[in-house]
Scaffold this motif. Structure first.
Motif, PDB file in Angstrom:
ATOM      1  N   LEU A  39      85.043  57.849  44.838  1.00  0.00           N
ATOM      2  CA  LEU A  39      85.700  57.059  45.881  1.00  0.00           C
ATOM      3  C   LEU A  39      86.516  55.912  45.306  1.00  0.00           C
ATOM      4  O   LEU A  39      87.452  55.435  45.941  1.00  0.00           O
ATOM      5  N   VAL A  51      80.884  52.296  52.933  1.00  0.00           N
ATOM      6  CA  VAL A  51      82.089  53.085  53.207  1.00  0.00           C
ATOM      7  C   VAL A  51      82.365  53.077  54.707  1.00  0.00           C
ATOM      8  O   VAL A  51      81.490  52.824  55.535  1.00  0.00           O
ATOM      9  N   TYR A  54      89.673  61.428  44.478  1.00  0.00           N
ATOM     10  CA  TYR A  54      89.159  61.784  45.796  1.00  0.00           C
ATOM     11  C   TYR A  54      90.149  62.659  46.577  1.00  0.00           C
ATOM     12  O   TYR A  54      89.760  63.576  47.284  1.00  0.00           O
ATOM     13  N   LEU A  98      79.361  59.263  43.389  1.00  0.00           N
ATOM     14  CA  LEU A  98      80.137  58.969  44.599  1.00  0.00           C
ATOM     15  C   LEU A  98      81.011  57.747  44.412  1.00  0.00           C
ATOM     16  O   LEU A  98      82.169  57.714  44.835  1.00  0.00           O
ATOM     17  N   SER A  99      80.480  56.729  43.755  1.00  0.00           N
ATOM     18  CA  SER A  99      81.281  55.516  43.564  1.00  0.00           C
ATOM     19  C   SER A  99      82.463  55.777  42.634  1.00  0.00           C
ATOM     20  O   SER A  99      83.552  55.231  42.838  1.00  0.00           O
ATOM     21  N   ARG A 121      85.652  49.002  43.310  1.00  0.00           N
ATOM     22  CA  ARG A 121      84.509  49.342  42.473  1.00  0.00           C
ATOM     23  C   ARG A 121      84.023  48.167  41.622  1.00  0.00           C
ATOM     24  O   ARG A 121      82.829  48.028  41.366  1.00  0.00           O
ATOM     25  N   LEU A 130      86.103  59.534  53.758  1.00  0.00           N
ATOM     26  CA  LEU A 130      85.318  58.384  53.292  1.00  0.00           C
ATOM     27  C   LEU A 130      86.215  57.367  52.607  1.00  0.00           C
ATOM     28  O   LEU A 130      87.010  57.701  51.723  1.00  0.00           O
ATOM     29  N   ASP A 131      86.067  56.110  52.990  1.00  0.00           N
ATOM     30  CA  ASP A 131      86.919  55.046  52.456  1.00  0.00           C
ATOM     31  C   ASP A 131      86.030  53.894  51.996  1.00  0.00           C
ATOM     32  O   ASP A 131      85.311  53.301  52.807  1.00  0.00           O
ATOM     33  N   PRO A 132      86.005  53.554  50.709  1.00  0.00           N
ATOM     34  CA  PRO A 132      85.133  52.471  50.236  1.00  0.00           C
ATOM     35  C   PRO A 132      85.532  51.121  50.823  1.00  0.00           C
ATOM     36  O   PRO A 132      86.717  50.806  50.922  1.00  0.00           O
ATOM     37  N   THR A 181      81.307  65.493  51.744  1.00  0.00           N
ATOM     38  CA  THR A 181      82.756  65.338  51.904  1.00  0.00           C
ATOM     39  C   THR A 181      83.348  66.401  52.825  1.00  0.00           C
ATOM     40  O   THR A 181      84.489  66.256  53.272  1.00  0.00           O
TER      41      THR A 181
END
Length: 441
Positions: A258, A398, A264, A254-255, A379, A373-375, A367
């Motif tokens: 995103l 997120v 994404y 996921l990381s 990273r 979804l927005d981090p 999803t």
């Protein structure tokens, strides 16, 4: 006095690279580079006073993984050399299960595990994952923000595995807490090991008294006739091995998704499948970084190093991945297993397809429920849990548009023999099952 061949190094008096330091979690490449500078095999420390040979070269790693004549999984001779309170004992001590056995005993244990997991049909496992995603999405959806480690990845694996092993959803927090303590190898490792051990003992006692439609019951009834104690240790292994690495694979994937806007933006419309990201993580950020643990059956010369039989020989999947990433590796085939994250040889992971199905299905469903979804953090600012054995995010915060996934969904009961299909007008069409990645075969 023991003498060593003049062209072979003995590391006994050298300063080891300390993988138990906090800095290892934040910057593993620095530690792996120091080890790689020593050659194919480096000198490391898994905990204070617990040295290990760390294999950072792919050819040397494959030799260890395939050579059952020179290398064993049995740690009992090593255990006699370490303090009883060592924080890594919970992860490394001998138990009568498939991980720590060799030869006929290993084949017997491994066969029973393969047999019972083969009874878990892909559609059934997919339905369990869908149920878990729905429960968690309903919990976090209205909030507009979440931590995809604490609020999704770890509780999802607890829900799915407790379901498979015949435990109620309410036991998920206990599973998460006990395994987390044991995996990190810190001051609470012994407490985590004891609590997790009791968790499994209580489970097997309940199943010995009354069988259910679950994996422990199938192990108890397997034709190999494992004793209740043997079943306890197989479950101790498989429940732990299924939970921590898979939860970490899910959050690490996921990381990566995103943290890559191009990735994404194509994920939500199906242009780039989730499996691509999973393969990237397995190559470059594998969840079990240093847990390919072997022991030389006798002192031997290996790639310029003299190996002693009471010192662990650790295949560093994390180091292999880091150096592979430096060399590039875009556009890998989904079935490219050159990363070695599944292991190799007699002890290769027997349930990798189950793992891939859980991770890919969970991400696709999440999803779909929460498509924007927005981090919160870039990273490179994410933090990682300490410990020599894993690559595990502390948190993945997120934001997203608040929504109630339950809105518009009928209250029909969930059926395990049929994938959950929420009745939402904005729910994307689902691909045919044959097109889903990670299907068991």
């Amino acid at each position: 006095m023991t003498t060593y061949p003049p062209d072979r190094r003995d590391f006994a008096r050298s300063a080891p690279v300390r993988l138990w330091e906090d800095g290892f979690a934040s910057d593993p490449l620095r530690y792996y580079s120091a080890l790689r500078a020593q050659g194919a095999v480096g000198w490391a420390e898994l905990a204070p006073g617990v040295p290990a040979y760390l294999v950072t070269d792919r050819r040397a790693a494959l030799e260890v993984l395939h050579d059952e004549e020179r290398f064993s999984h049995d740690p009992r001779a090593w255990e006699e050399t370490v303090p009883a309170d060592s924080p890594v004992l919970g992860m490394m001590r001998w138990r009568p299960n498939a991980l720590f056995a060799d030869g006929a005993a290993h084949v017997r244990y491994r066969t029973t595990l393969i047999d019972v997991f083969d009874l878990v049909e892909p559609h059934d496992l997919r339905a369990r994952v869908q149920r878990a995603v729905r429960l968690l999405a309903e919990r976090i959806g209205p909030l507009g923000e979440a931590d995809l480690v604490a609020d999704f990845s770890r509780p999802l694996l607890a829900l799915v595995l407790n379901d498979l092993f015949g435990l109620p959803d309410s036991q998920g927090d206990l599973l998460n807490r006990t395994l987390g303590k044991m995996m990190e190898g810190g001051a609470q490792a012994a407490q985590g090991e004891a609590e997790y051990g009791q968790y499994v003992l209580d489970l097997i006692a309940a199943k010995a008294e009354r069988r259910g439609d679950d994996l422990p019951s199938r192990l108890l009834d397997h034709p190999a006739r494992l004793t209740p104690e043997e079943v306890t240790w197989q479950v101790f292994l498989t429940l732990g091995a299924g939970y921590e690495p898979t939860a970490n694979l899910l959050s690490n994937t996921l990381s990566r998704i995103l943290g890559n806007p191009d990735y994404y933006s194509t994920l939500t419309n199906g242009a780039r499948p989730v499996m691509d990201a999973v393969v990237e993580v397995l190559h470059h950020e594998t969840p079990l970084t240093n847990y390919g643990i072997y022991y030389a059956r006798r002192p031997l010369s290996f790639h310029g190093v003299w190996l002693r039989e009471t010192v662990p020989v650790v295949v560093s999947y994390g180091a292999l991945g880091h150096f592979a990433e430096q060399r590039g590796g875009e556009g890998r085939h989904p079935h490219d297993a050159s990363h070695l994250s599944w292991g190799a040889g007699a002890h290769a992971c027997p349930v990798k397809q189950h793992t891939l199905l859980i991770v890919t299905e969970a991400i696709e469903r999440l999803t779909q429920w929460l498509p924007d979804l927005d981090p919160v953090l870039p990273r490179d600012r994410l933090s990682w849990r300490p410990g020599p054995f894993h690559r595990s995010l502390t948190a993945l915060p997120v934001r997203f548009s608040p929504r109630s996934p339950a809105a518009g969904r009928s209250d029909r009961p969930h059926r395990r023999d049929q994938p959950d299909q929420p009745d939402q007008p904005d729910q994307p069409d689902q691909p045919d099952e044959s097109e889903q990645p990670g299907v068991l075969s």
